[in-house]
Design a protein around this motif. Sequence first.
Motif, PDB file in Angstrom:
ATOM      1  N   GLY A   1       0.846  -1.190   0.000  1.00 38.91           N
ATOM      2  CA  GLY A   1       0.000   0.000   0.000  1.00 38.91           C
ATOM      3  C   GLY A   1       0.876   1.232   0.000  1.00 38.91           C
ATOM      4  N   HIS A   2       0.276   2.409   0.166  1.00 35.52           N
ATOM      5  CA  HIS A   2       1.093   3.625   0.325  1.00 35.52           C
ATOM      6  C   HIS A   2       0.417   4.616   1.254  1.00 35.52           C
ATOM      7  CE1 HIS A   2      -1.153   6.227  -2.582  1.00 35.52           C
ATOM      8  NE2 HIS A   2      -1.249   5.155  -3.337  1.00 35.52           N
ATOM      9  N   LEU A   3       1.248   5.380   1.938  1.00 37.37           N
ATOM     10  CA  LEU A   3       0.813   6.301   2.981  1.00 37.37           C
ATOM     11  C   LEU A   3       0.415   7.666   2.439  1.00 37.37           C
ATOM     12  CD1 LEU A   3       3.833   5.623   5.376  1.00 37.37           C
ATOM     13  CD2 LEU A   3       1.572   4.565   5.518  1.00 37.37           C
ATOM     14  N   ASP A   4       0.961   8.052   1.299  1.00 37.01           N
ATOM     15  CA  ASP A   4       0.829   9.420   0.814  1.00 37.01           C
ATOM     16  C   ASP A   4      -0.361   9.579  -0.125  1.00 37.01           C
ATOM     17  OD1 ASP A   4       2.264   7.777  -1.044  1.00 37.01           O
ATOM     18  OD2 ASP A   4       2.826   9.580  -2.161  1.00 37.01           O
ATOM     19  N   THR A   5      -0.737  10.844  -0.344  1.00 42.27           N
ATOM     20  CA  THR A   5      -1.788  11.203  -1.300  1.00 42.27           C
ATOM     21  C   THR A   5      -1.272  12.320  -2.197  1.00 42.27           C
ATOM     22  OG1 THR A   5      -2.857  13.030  -0.089  1.00 42.27           O
ATOM     23  CG2 THR A   5      -3.462  10.774   0.559  1.00 42.27           C
ATOM     24  N   VAL A   6      -2.081  12.696  -3.185  1.00 40.53           N
ATOM     25  CA  VAL A   6      -1.706  13.815  -4.058  1.00 40.53           C
ATOM     26  C   VAL A   6      -2.099  15.156  -3.455  1.00 40.53           C
ATOM     27  CG1 VAL A   6      -1.902  12.414  -6.138  1.00 40.53           C
ATOM     28  CG2 VAL A   6      -3.891  13.721  -5.355  1.00 40.53           C
ATOM     29  N   PHE A   7      -2.740  15.155  -2.303  1.00 34.58           N
ATOM     30  CA  PHE A   7      -3.285  16.383  -1.719  1.00 34.58           C
ATOM     31  C   PHE A   7      -2.339  16.918  -0.652  1.00 34.58           C
ATOM     32  CE2 PHE A   7      -6.789  13.670  -3.080  1.00 34.58           C
ATOM     33  CZ  PHE A   7      -7.427  14.509  -3.984  1.00 34.58           C
ATOM     34  N   GLU A   8      -1.629  17.996  -0.979  1.00 39.59           N
ATOM     35  CA  GLU A   8      -0.699  18.614  -0.045  1.00 39.59           C
ATOM     36  C   GLU A   8      -1.462  19.492   0.965  1.00 39.59           C
ATOM     37  OE1 GLU A   8       2.357  17.748   0.126  1.00 39.59           O
ATOM     38  OE2 GLU A   8       2.473  16.599  -1.747  1.00 39.59           O
ATOM     39  N   PRO A   9      -0.786  19.998   1.999  1.00 43.90           N
ATOM     40  CA  PRO A   9      -1.491  20.773   3.027  1.00 43.90           C
ATOM     41  C   PRO A   9      -2.219  22.015   2.514  1.00 43.90           C
ATOM     42  CG  PRO A   9       0.620  20.045   3.872  1.00 43.90           C
ATOM     43  CD  PRO A   9       0.598  19.686   2.412  1.00 43.90           C
ATOM     44  N   ASP A  10      -1.830  22.539   1.360  1.00 46.80           N
ATOM     45  CA  ASP A  10      -2.516  23.724   0.837  1.00 46.80           C
ATOM     46  C   ASP A  10      -3.734  23.383  -0.016  1.00 46.80           C
ATOM     47  OD1 ASP A  10      -1.190  22.648  -1.318  1.00 46.80           O
ATOM     48  OD2 ASP A  10      -0.251  24.503  -1.980  1.00 46.80           O
TER      49      ASP A  10
ATOM     50  N   THR B   1       4.475  -9.862   4.995  1.00 42.32           N
ATOM     51  CA  THR B   1       5.161  -8.566   5.040  1.00 42.32           C
ATOM     52  C   THR B   1       4.230  -7.513   4.460  1.00 42.32           C
ATOM     53  OG1 THR B   1       7.339  -9.584   4.765  1.00 42.32           O
ATOM     54  CG2 THR B   1       7.153  -7.235   4.257  1.00 42.32           C
ATOM     55  N   ILE B   2       3.964  -6.481   5.240  1.00 39.31           N
ATOM     56  CA  ILE B   2       3.154  -5.346   4.782  1.00 39.31           C
ATOM     57  C   ILE B   2       4.099  -4.189   4.523  1.00 39.31           C
ATOM     58  CG2 ILE B   2       1.344  -3.706   5.417  1.00 39.31           C
ATOM     59  CD1 ILE B   2       0.174  -5.925   7.214  1.00 39.31           C
ATOM     60  N   PHE B   3       4.061  -3.659   3.296  1.00 40.45           N
ATOM     61  CA  PHE B   3       4.995  -2.601   2.906  1.00 40.45           C
ATOM     62  C   PHE B   3       4.181  -1.417   2.404  1.00 40.45           C
ATOM     63  CE2 PHE B   3       9.624  -2.263   1.785  1.00 40.45           C
ATOM     64  CZ  PHE B   3       9.610  -0.930   1.422  1.00 40.45           C
ATOM     65  N   PHE B   4       4.139  -0.345   3.211  1.00 39.82           N
ATOM     66  CA  PHE B   4       3.451   0.888   2.838  1.00 39.82           C
ATOM     67  C   PHE B   4       4.498   1.937   2.487  1.00 39.82           C
ATOM     68  CE2 PHE B   4      -0.457  -0.029   5.775  1.00 39.82           C
ATOM     69  CZ  PHE B   4      -0.930  -0.945   4.851  1.00 39.82           C
ATOM     70  N   THR B   5       4.607   2.276   1.209  1.00 44.27           N
ATOM     71  CA  THR B   5       5.554   3.308   0.792  1.00 44.27           C
ATOM     72  C   THR B   5       5.026   4.690   1.166  1.00 44.27           C
ATOM     73  OG1 THR B   5       4.588   3.474  -1.427  1.00 44.27           O
ATOM     74  CG2 THR B   5       6.404   1.896  -1.114  1.00 44.27           C
ATOM     75  N   GLY B   6       5.932   5.654   1.274  1.00 36.81           N
ATOM     76  CA  GLY B   6       5.546   7.009   1.655  1.00 36.81           C
ATOM     77  C   GLY B   6       5.582   8.009   0.517  1.00 36.81           C
ATOM     78  N   ASP B   7       5.849   7.533  -0.704  1.00 35.42           N
ATOM     79  CA  ASP B   7       6.018   8.476  -1.819  1.00 35.42           C
ATOM     80  C   ASP B   7       5.534   7.893  -3.147  1.00 35.42           C
ATOM     81  OD1 ASP B   7       7.992   6.563  -2.028  1.00 35.42           O
ATOM     82  OD2 ASP B   7       9.583   7.958  -2.588  1.00 35.42           O
ATOM     83  N   GLU B   8       4.457   7.139  -3.122  1.00 29.08           N
ATOM     84  CA  GLU B   8       3.969   6.523  -4.357  1.00 29.08           C
ATOM     85  C   GLU B   8       3.470   7.562  -5.347  1.00 29.08           C
ATOM     86  OE1 GLU B   8       1.291   4.395  -7.181  1.00 29.08           O
ATOM     87  OE2 GLU B   8       0.832   6.070  -5.842  1.00 29.08           O
TER      88      GLU B   8
END
Length: 435
Positions: free
Chosen positions: A112-121, A168-175
């Motif tokens: 899976g991945h942790l990040d989204t395309v939506f930045e804080p702004d 093994t669960i691997f969640f990337t932070g920059d997909e």
Amino acid sequence: MFAIMKAATSACLMLATITVSVTGASASDQPILDAVDANGAEQLQLLEATVNQNSGSLNVEGVRKVGEIYRRELEDIGFAVRWIDMPQSMARGGHLVAERDFGEGPNLLLIGHLDTVFEPDSPFQRFERDGDKLRGPGVVDMKGGNAVVIYAMRALIEAEAIKGGKVTIFFTGDEESTGTPLSEARKDLIAAGKAADYALNFEGGSPEWAVVGRRGSSKWKLEVTGKRAHSSGIFSDDSGAGAAFEMARILNRFYGEVRGPLGLTFNPGMVAAGSTIDPVGSAGAVTVSGKDNVIAETAIASGGLRFMNDAQLRAAETLMQGIVEDSLPHTQATITFEDRYPAMELTKANEALLDRLNAVHARLGLEPAKSFPPEGRGAADISFVAPYVPSMDGLGVAGTGAHTVEEDMDLTSLRQATQRTALLVADLLASDVVK
């Protein structure tokens, strides 16, 4: 479990609205399905909490905070969790890896991945519910998929349904915006794929489709120079054709001679020509200067390639290189290529995974899932491990509007995806490995 107290009435309402037929389930399936149902309210609360925590790819702190929420969940069900930091120069949050060894048996990698395309702004920041429709940044892509992974594993563990194997669960932070260099950003995921017997990715989902093949992507950059002179002399033996016409010649021949094979596309996303071209920042922007009465001295174009397999990619690169070298008078051109995501080829081993999924569908009373046409899917993290291990994607939740402020999820798909994932994982962990 997720540390938020729930009201019994809201839990009952949720479960009532998402009931689906599981009349084909076996007696051994039922404890797993019961555990999925028992944890449905907490699973929804986990999803809400992670969606409400901004984790745009460039929000390093936010990505880590989402990872910490998942860490607590995974440690609670006996996983050993570690964080892989990326170099500071990469400006990315890193990756979350959770492992649990249940004894002798297959090694299963869940991605899976942790990040989204939506930045804080971004104006799109909060989780909302309207009946069975959930809205929020990353609710489908892919915090919904992450919730499926975690609660499928919770159901299996609580039902004592796993007799062996390793998960093994691997969640990337920059997909969504991969850090560079790519070799550093994905080396740990690739290593996990090489060690696995099966790999499953949870990027979107639908009971009608599964992904056992998808295209890869790479980049190309074309740079052209010509002879600067007064425009009245263009096409002459002394002045030549100029950089702009040479660029046009090359792109036109790309269109006519490289285009055609199924799934192969190449898009010149940026083209510029003039007397001078200067980069602005690091995001690909440029400034161009020139005059109507001056032959363009320089031109550049850059874009992406999408391909079905490595052979198709290399053949296209060879054709493009040959076209570039056939220069017009007084011009010179060079093209460079940058490998990015490999293709996830449609292999017999991947199709066998789809057969395993459809055996689960039959037990859940679902129609068989079809293979999504590979030419219709772009690159994803599963692509990095697919060359080494039987792989399948599209096992997450269903929704629409991914990467837009209209992103929404069908709540009924959360339970359904968790059920089929739990049964599929149990089957794979109990199977003989055939690579």
